[in-house]
Structures are given as C-alpha cells and as structure tokens.
Design a protein around this motif. Structure first.
Motif, PDB file in Angstrom:
ATOM      1  N   LYS A 556      46.511  41.556  40.726  1.00 60.83           N
ATOM      2  CA  LYS A 556      47.074  40.743  41.811  1.00 60.83           C
ATOM      3  C   LYS A 556      48.598  40.763  41.808  1.00 60.83           C
ATOM      4  CE  LYS A 556      47.177  36.337  39.238  1.00 60.83           C
ATOM      5  NZ  LYS A 556      48.636  36.137  39.245  1.00 60.83           N
ATOM      6  N   ASN A 557      49.207  41.217  40.737  1.00 58.13           N
ATOM      7  CA  ASN A 557      50.648  41.065  40.547  1.00 58.13           C
ATOM      8  C   ASN A 557      51.452  42.094  41.352  1.00 58.13           C
ATOM      9  OD1 ASN A 557      50.160  38.974  38.758  1.00 58.13           O
ATOM     10  ND2 ASN A 557      50.151  40.321  36.968  1.00 58.13           N
ATOM     11  N   VAL A 558      52.598  41.655  41.845  1.00 56.08           N
ATOM     12  CA  VAL A 558      53.453  42.526  42.648  1.00 56.08           C
ATOM     13  C   VAL A 558      53.969  43.699  41.834  1.00 56.08           C
ATOM     14  CG1 VAL A 558      55.641  42.632  43.906  1.00 56.08           C
ATOM     15  CG2 VAL A 558      54.139  40.668  44.212  1.00 56.08           C
ATOM     16  N   TYR A 587      41.284  45.512  46.289  1.00 56.31           N
ATOM     17  CA  TYR A 587      42.076  46.180  47.312  1.00 56.31           C
ATOM     18  C   TYR A 587      43.527  45.706  47.173  1.00 56.31           C
ATOM     19  CZ  TYR A 587      37.594  46.937  49.787  1.00 56.31           C
ATOM     20  OH  TYR A 587      36.316  47.291  50.140  1.00 56.31           O
ATOM     21  N   ARG A 588      44.472  46.640  47.359  1.00 52.98           N
ATOM     22  CA  ARG A 588      45.902  46.271  47.358  1.00 52.98           C
ATOM     23  C   ARG A 588      46.565  46.887  48.602  1.00 52.98           C
ATOM     24  NH1 ARG A 588      48.688  44.657  42.551  1.00 52.98           N
ATOM     25  NH2 ARG A 588      50.412  46.067  43.066  1.00 52.98           N
ATOM     26  N   GLY A 620      51.029  37.840  44.483  1.00 55.52           N
ATOM     27  CA  GLY A 620      50.583  37.274  43.221  1.00 55.52           C
ATOM     28  C   GLY A 620      50.151  35.830  43.285  1.00 55.52           C
ATOM     29  N   ASN A 621      50.259  35.198  44.463  1.00 55.80           N
ATOM     30  CA  ASN A 621      49.928  33.779  44.616  1.00 55.80           C
ATOM     31  C   ASN A 621      48.537  33.626  45.232  1.00 55.80           C
ATOM     32  OD1 ASN A 621      52.697  32.559  43.959  1.00 55.80           O
ATOM     33  ND2 ASN A 621      53.202  34.003  45.584  1.00 55.80           N
ATOM     34  N   VAL A 742      44.996  38.228  29.306  1.00 59.44           N
ATOM     35  CA  VAL A 742      44.665  38.228  30.731  1.00 59.44           C
ATOM     36  C   VAL A 742      43.274  37.632  30.855  1.00 59.44           C
ATOM     37  CG1 VAL A 742      46.098  40.185  31.394  1.00 59.44           C
ATOM     38  CG2 VAL A 742      43.792  40.598  30.572  1.00 59.44           C
ATOM     39  N   SER A 743      43.008  36.984  31.971  1.00 53.79           N
ATOM     40  CA  SER A 743      41.703  36.340  32.100  1.00 53.79           C
ATOM     41  C   SER A 743      41.338  36.155  33.560  1.00 53.79           C
ATOM     42  CB  SER A 743      41.702  34.972  31.400  1.00 53.79           C
ATOM     43  OG  SER A 743      42.611  34.084  32.025  1.00 53.79           O
ATOM     44  N   ASP A 744      40.069  35.884  33.768  1.00 51.24           N
ATOM     45  CA  ASP A 744      39.538  35.579  35.091  1.00 51.24           C
ATOM     46  C   ASP A 744      39.700  34.092  35.359  1.00 51.24           C
ATOM     47  OD1 ASP A 744      37.789  35.658  37.432  1.00 51.24           O
ATOM     48  OD2 ASP A 744      36.327  34.694  36.118  1.00 51.24           O
ATOM     49  N   ASN A 745      40.281  33.770  36.526  1.00 56.48           N
ATOM     50  CA  ASN A 745      40.357  32.374  36.967  1.00 56.48           C
ATOM     51  C   ASN A 745      41.113  31.480  35.991  1.00 56.48           C
ATOM     52  OD1 ASN A 745      39.850  30.673  39.099  1.00 56.48           O
ATOM     53  ND2 ASN A 745      37.889  29.958  38.304  1.00 56.48           N
TER      54      ASN A 745
END
Length: 876
Positions: A556-558, A587-588, A620-621, A742-745
């Motif tokens: 998700k990070n820019v 998707y990005r 990223g938000n 790193v983690s989910d949610n």
C-alpha cells in the motif's frame, strides 16, 4: 582656471565623449520587487559559497568542478574566479583584505607558470601547477577571459595594479594576428609551435579576447570588423551564429560577465536568442528555459551539437537578466521548485551551493556537479544586476576598454532608444492580432472532450485581407507531451475572426496548456497567447495497471517499488487476464492530481464491482473496505463501492497512488465491473455507474484466509536429512532490531531479546490473519542453493509457520507448515533449492535480498515464538 574656461572645458569634454550610455550605471533595482531583489541576493550568496569552495586549492586557483575529481583548471576559470572575488567583496560577502589576499595568491601562481609571448597554456593542475600534457594549447579565447579578470581586479584594487599590468602588458596579441586574413589566430601549440584556428564569429566566447586585443593597440580594429555576422532564425528571432546548437546562450553571453555591451548589436542578438528560447519552452511544453553547454544528469557534459530539450542549465537564463529581469527571475524560481537548487552533501557536511549545473525537467533529476565556469557566469550576472553594473563600470574605466570603445563603431552607435524599440518588437504584448483562448468544457459519459475557441481580434483597421498562419498546441503538462498540434491559414476579414476546434482528452493526466501563435507571411511571430487549465469532474482509471497476486501490507505504501510487477487490464476478471488464482492480490494505480482542482469539494472513489472483497488505500492511507476478511461476507461481488476521500490524503499537483487489496473467495476474481473513478462526490453521485448483468459465477470451495502458499510439510531434525551443525550464522537474534515487522490489519507484533542469542516474537492474531518479520541486511552471498537451519519453540495456540526467501527481482520462494506447536526448541532444516516458487519476478531464485518469517492464522489468539541460530550451511 576661471569659471569661463571651466565651462568651455566641460562643454568640449561632453561633446567629445561618445554619445551612448556604455559605462553608465543602469537602474536595475527599480525593475523588480523588493522580494525578488532579496531572492537574488540570497541566490548570489549561495553561489559565491560554491565558488569560494571551488577556490580552496594549494595554489589558490579554482578547481574545475565541485567533486574535485578533475584537479585541473582553465585560464577562463581563473579569469571568472578573479572577477567573482571582486564582485563578492562589493556585495560584502567577503572583506576587502580577504579579496586582495585571494587574488594575490592567484597572481603568485600565475606568475610562476611557463609563458609563450605572455600567454599561458589553457589547462593546469591546480595542486602542482603543472601544465596538462595532453592539451598543450594556448587558447586565445581562454586568454581573453583571463585578461578580462586581470582588468576587473586592477580596477577594483589599485594596490595590485603594478603586478597585474605587468601580466597584461606581456600578452603579445600581435603575435596571434594574421595580417593577410585580418583575423586573430585562435591558439598556439606549446609542444609543436604550430598556430591554431582562426577566430571567425562575433557571436562566440572569443569576443573578450578580440576586444582586449584591439584595445591594447597591438592589433588593428580590422580583427573586429572582419568577424562574421551571419545569423540564424528561430521562431522569427534572428541572432548571431554560433547559435542554438553552437553551445547555446553561454557562447553569446559569457563576455557580458566582464564588459558592458548594453544596447550594442551583440546585446540585441542575445535578447533575440533568449526570447527564442522562451518561445521554444512554450512550444515543447517545458516549464523552464535556458539551453546551453553544461553537465547533464544522465548524458555527461553536453556542448556543441549535443544540447537536449529536456536538460536546462540555470546559468543560461541568468546571463540575460539585465534584459529580461522578470522572465529570468520567474524561470529561476521555477527551477528552484523543480529541485535544481537542492543542497549537496560532501563528506558528512551539507552545503547550500545554489543551483546544480543541470536538471532534466521531465524527471526532475539534477547533476551532482557545480562547474566553476558556469557558477562564475551565474554569479557575475547576478552581481552586475544587484550592484547596478559595478563590474561593467570597472572595466569601462580601464584604459584598454576605453580605447576599445573609441575604436569600435558598434559601441559608439549603441543607443538606448534603438534598443528599446528593438525589444518592443520582440514582445508580442501589443500585437497586430491578439489571441484570446475561450474554453467550453463538454463532458460525455463515454469520454471527456474539451472544445476551445481561439478568437482573433484585429486591432489595426488598416489590415484587411492579410494572410496569417495560426498554430496551436494542447500540451499535457504532466507528461510534457503534445495532445493536439494543428495549424490553419486564415485571411483577416474584419475585426473579429474565430476558430473552434475540439479534442478528446484522456483524464489520467489533467493539467493542460493551450498555446496559440500567429505568424505573418514572413514567419514572424506577431501574436501569441496561452492558457493553463485543469479538468476534473472525475478521472477514469481503466486500461493497464500494476498487479501482483499474494499479500503484503507494504504494497500500500507510496515508496514501494512496483516496477517489476505485472500489468493487468481493468476492468476485467483476473482469470480473463491469465491468472488462475483464488485468495489475495493487489492493484496499484499511479496518477497525477491537478493542482487547480477546487479543494472545498469533497472527493470520492467509485468502483463498479470487485469480486469479492476489497480494502482501498490512497497514498498509503486507509480509505475504506467492503466485506473484507476476517469479517468476510459473500454477495458483494457485484456491488458498487463508494468511498469518501479526505483532501489531506491527496497530493495536489503531484503523483498519487491508489492501492487496492482484493480477496477472492472462489470463481472469478478482481476489479471487473466498470472503470474506477475518482472525482468530486456530487459529480460521481450524479453519474451512477450503470449496472451490467454479470456472467455466471461458478461456485468453488472457499479458499483459506491465509497466504495462498501450497503446503510443503517440513520435518523435525530427527527426520530431516543430515546436515552439518556448523555453518555461517545469518542471525543469532541477539539484536531483534535487525528485523522489520509487517502485518495484516495492523496486528500487534513485538520483537524483543530473550537474553543471549535468542529472539522473542509476541503476536496477536484476532482482527487480522497474518504477521511477519523481515530482514534485508547482513544476508550472506550464496544463500540461494545453500542449506538452512533454524531453532524455534512456541507458546500459545497452534498457528501456521511460513518461511520465504525473496530475491533481487522480487521472486518469492518458500514453504508453509500448519498448526505449529513446539514446546521445546526444535531444529528445522531444509535446502533453499527445494523451496517452492510462490509469486513475483520469475521462477529462478537469484541473489537473496530478504528473508521473511510469517505466522498466519489457524487458531488465532495471542502467542509467542522463540527463535535462535538461523544458519547457512555449505552447499551439498
């Protein structure tokens, strides 16, 4: 002397003086704002700091460039450096005593260099003062800049007059004059004693040498009068050759650094050349202008016949600041905004040295270089402007230059009124025909069109039935590409003439510039107009975007690099694009948001349908989610999504990123129903995406909510292949800070030391379904193909354990074992060559860049994993 005699003397002196303003102080400060004046002062001080840094050598001579990898310098560099020292003292950047000390040190070195007829070889080592053997030439054009520096210094500091005059008098210009051709010879080879080329062009950087040679009395004025004055024309602007591909503005204007050439034919040529460059920027959609020889970010030094449209050098436009102050200052500020003036770090220290030597305005890449020649020209242009021509006044008072002005007709004929009329002729602010741009936005649900009307107003009633050609371009300012390029011949039939044209715009880039130019029958620009605008009711995202199966919250990070990802079409089910996949994928989508959008309007994202569940992030938000695990609900695969987007998450006028995390429970998957749209909420609500009847969705056994890694059960050490216990320790876990989580949610995960050579990883698997710790440093070479072992034990519920190796092109290899529970330390062994390919990159494990260990959900809950001795063993 009585009053009558004094009056007669004044009248006679006034009458005998040349009737021009050469040498008189200009009034520059009144032409700009106080804010802009302060901006130039700060820029000049930063530039001087760069030049001062380059002058810190054992000999006092300046290094050629800032990295000091070239320990040589040219005599042109020395001349500009001396003049810069004088200007720095006038601007109070250094004290007079220091300036004299710096120039005295230069003279000490120059006086000890070998000479030919009073001239010195062009290039020397600044540390040893030895001539550069591979370039044994005396260059007259370089010698001209050195002599100009001498003249500036002896006028500023009379206490150095004797030493400098001795050096100037020794320069035997007559030895370089060819009486037959009436031209100066360009150089002399110190090794072979051969003469060099002839000086031909008036619009070249040899002009200083010719002016001084003539003024010294050693060369006749024919050396000036026989110079070629041929011109080239671009955009209706005519200027002396060598021009655009002959080195750019530096060739025309370097001599302005020393001498007052205002209102001469040379000054007119420079004005036309600079104005042609401004036109060129508008034609190609460049945000800045200033093309000249310089360093470039990727192509090395670019000079004659090598200039590139995308590479601009800051010193070029500054050379004409005395002619176009407003245009130059705006250009410098835009270069500033693009990053051309960022600080540089040398060693462990950061320096604010002003502008880098070159910038690629398309990529915003800058050089890491500062060339003393280019910095000197930039500084001298600013210094003359800020001090009302102080350097010009100094040289105009010198006997050599006074003699030059008396001998050369172009200086005697220089006229302020004539020059002002010439400049007015360049500008098109009062054209015969004025071009106004009137825009009508028309939006269609199938696409986005703009219709523009170009209006021609004939301000001169005497002009009837005149033929003109109209050229207009629509430029995408984000990509610098021309969207539309058209022209038409018209005949003026009255006061009002108009032309209407329409173009369909792609909305992934929404900053545009419309330019219209009117040329007369002689191809001269008689009128021009431009208009910038930004369009956004909504942006459609369809076509190709970056895609990757699997799951990693960092996606998700820019700043995540997705260049190695696949490209997939949206809207489309990913099975239709060749991906037989159930589970997670990302998707990005990269896009630019125009700066001109009204921020008071609420923005939103609208998505027609995602099979099955989604989370969406912008820059990223987190923005929103629908039916996403662990709260998965079926039945949302054909439902429209509508997520509000706070302004604070959008980068207006810059690149943005939408990252969409998708979970497919089985059957078809992905973003499949209509394009994604980003726009204002009121517009999107008014353009509801029409529902399409979807194809039949085949049922399939639900996939697990974990990483979609096929099982590869591992055995405990007692059952594993015999592997030597000794090997190279990859990590002993004495410092768990080497691992990143790193983690989910946003699952809580703590890494801490358990004492000697032991790491403890505490986690909670309730809201999310996986958590990982990852290491990217200290990984030994040869890990691909080697055997690996680690020891671990667990506390708490049984969950899945995954181990992955990620190589330098993003290929992921690994294994997973379910429901791991080790009450005591157990040793796990495996071969990296037996790991399964999972996703990304290609199917070959190359150089390993990351090691990742993941705990994914079986029972969930709180747990601990103790781990030690991650070891690489030699290949079998």
């Amino acid at each position: 002397m009585n009053n009558t005699r004094l009056l007669i003397s004044i009248i006679l002196i006034t009458y005998l003086l040349p009737h021009n303003l050469i040498g008189e102080a200009p009034d520059f400060k009144s032409r700009i704002s106080e804010k802009d004046y302060r901006y130039l002062q700060t820029l000049a001080e930063n530039t001087w700091q760069c030049i001062e840094y380059l002058g810190k050598s054992p000999s006092g001579l300046p290094y050629d460039r800032s990295d000091k990898s070239h320990v040589n310098t040219s005599v042109s560099n020395i001349g500009l450096y001396m003049a810069s020292i004088v200007a720095a003292e006038k601007l109070k950047f250094i004290k007079r005593e220091k300036a004299i000390r710096l120039i005295s040190k230069i003279l000490d070195s120059v006086e000890n260099l070998p000479q030919w007829e009073g001239f010195i070889q062009s290039w020397h080592d600044v540390d040893t003062l030895k001539p550069i053997p591979e370039d044994p030439w005396v260059s007259i054009l370089d010698s001209g800049h050195l002599a100009a520096g001498y003249i500036v210094a002896r006028q500023a500091f009379p206490e150095l007059n004797r030493r400098i005059s001795k050096l100037l008098d020794a320069m035997n210009w007559a030895e370089l004059y060819d009486a037959e051709s009436k031209k100066l010879i360009g150089g002399h080879n110190m090794k072979t004693e051969e003469p060099g080329w002839q000086l031909t062009w008036i619009g070249s950087d040899a002009r200083s040498a010719i002016l001084i040679a003539v003024g010294s009395g050693k060369v006749p004025v024919d050396a000036w009068n026989t110079l070629v004055r041929d011109k080239e024309t671009k955009y209706g602007m005519s200027y002396y050759i060598p021009g655009w591909n002959g080195g750019g503005l530096f060739m025309q204007c370097i001599d302005f650094s020393f001498f007052d050439e205002r209102y001469t034919e040379m000054y007119k040529s420079a004005a036309a050349f600079a104005y042609a460059q401004m036109h060129h920027a508008r034609v190609i959609g460049a945000p800045v202008w200033g093309w000249s020889a310089s360093d470039s970010p990727r192509h090395g030094y670019i000079g004659v016949n090598c200039l590139r449209d995308e590479v601009v050098t800051p010193h070029a436009s500054s050379l004409v600041i005395s002619i176009f102050p407003e245009e130059v200052i705006n250009n410098l500020k835009e270069l500033d905004r693009l990053g051309a003036r960022k600080d540089i770090t040398i060693g462990n220290k950061s320096y604010a040295f002003g502008f880098r030597d070159g910038i690629d305005y398309v990529t915003s890449e800058t050089t890491n270089s500062y060339l003393v020649l280019d910095q000197g020209m930039l500084f001298m242009a600013l210094a003359n402007f800020l001090t009302e021509g102080y350097i010009w006044n100094l040289t105009s008072q010198d006997p050599i230059i006074k003699n030059t002005h008396r001998k050369i007709d172009e200086f005697k004929k220089a006229s302020v009124k004539d020059f002002n009329r010439y400049i007015e002729g360049l500008y098109v602010s009062k054209p015969i025909i004025r071009v106004n741009s009137i825009f009508t936005k028309k939006y269609y649900r199938e696409g986005d069109n703009i219709e523009q009307e170009i209006v021609f107003i004939n301000d001169n009633p005497k002009i009837q039935r005149e033929h003109f050609s109209i050229h207009w371009r629509l430029i995408n300012k984000n990509t610098h590409k021309v969207v539309m390029n058209d022209s038409k011949n018209i005949v003026v039939s009255g006061k009002y003439n108009s032309l209407i044209t329409s173009v369909k715009l792609t909305m992934d880039r929404a900053n545009y510039l419309l330019q219209a130019v009117v040329l007369d029958k002689n191809k001269q620009i008689v009128s021009e107009d431009s208009k910038e605008f930004a369009l956004l009711d909504y942006i459609n995202f369809e076509g190709k975007c970056f895609f990757k199966t699997g799951d990693n919250i960092n996606w998700k990070n820019v700043d995540y690099d997705d260049k190695t990802w696949d490209k997939i079409r949206i809207p489309a089910r990913w099975e239709d694009e060749g991906y037989d996949h159930d589970g997670y994928a990302w998707y990005r989508i990269h896009f630019d948001m125009p700066a001109g959008i009204e921020k008071h309007k609420e923005l939103a994202v609208q998505i027609g349908g995602i099979d099955d569940a989604d989370q969406i992030y912008i820059n990223g938000n987190f923005i929103g989610k629908t039916a996403f695990p662990p709260d998965f609900k079926d039945g949302f695969w054909n439902k429209e999504r509508f997520y509000s987007v706070p302004d604070k998450y959008i980068y207006f006028g810059k690149e943005n990123l939408i990252a969409i995390r998708v979970f497919d429970n089985g059957g078809g998957g992905g973003i499949w129903l209509n394009p994604i749209r980003l726009g204002t909420e009121d517009t999107l609500h008014g353009t509801k995406i029409p529902y399409k009847v979807p194809p039949w969705k085949f049922a399939k056994k639900p996939a697990e909510y974990g990483n979609s890694i096929s099982e590869n059960k591992i055995k405990e050490n007692s059952e594993a292949k015999a592997i030597p216990s000794k090997g190279k320790i990859i990590d002993d876990f004495s410092d768990p800070r080497a691992w990143k989580t790193v983690s989910d949610n946003n699952i809580p995960l703590k890494l801490k030391s358990g004492g000697k050579n032991e790491g403890i990883f505490e986690y909670t698997l309730d809201k999310g379904i996986w958590t990982s710790f990852k290491k990217g440093s200290g990984i030994p070479a040869g890990l691909n193909g080697a055997d690996i072992s680690l020891e671990l034990k667990t506390e708490g519920p049984a969950n899945n354990l995954e181990f992955k190796l990620i190589d330098n092109d993003g290929s992921v290899f690994g294994w997973r074992t379910d429901s791991v529970r080790f009450a005591e330390y157990s040793k796990i062994t495996f071969s990296s060559s037996e790991l399964e390919y999972l996703w990304g990159g290609d199917k070959t494990l190359d150089v390993v860049s990351f090691i990742e260990i993941t705990i994914s959900k079986t029972e969930g809950g709180k747990g601990k994993m103790y781990i030690k001795n991650l070891i690489m063993h030699k290949e079998r």
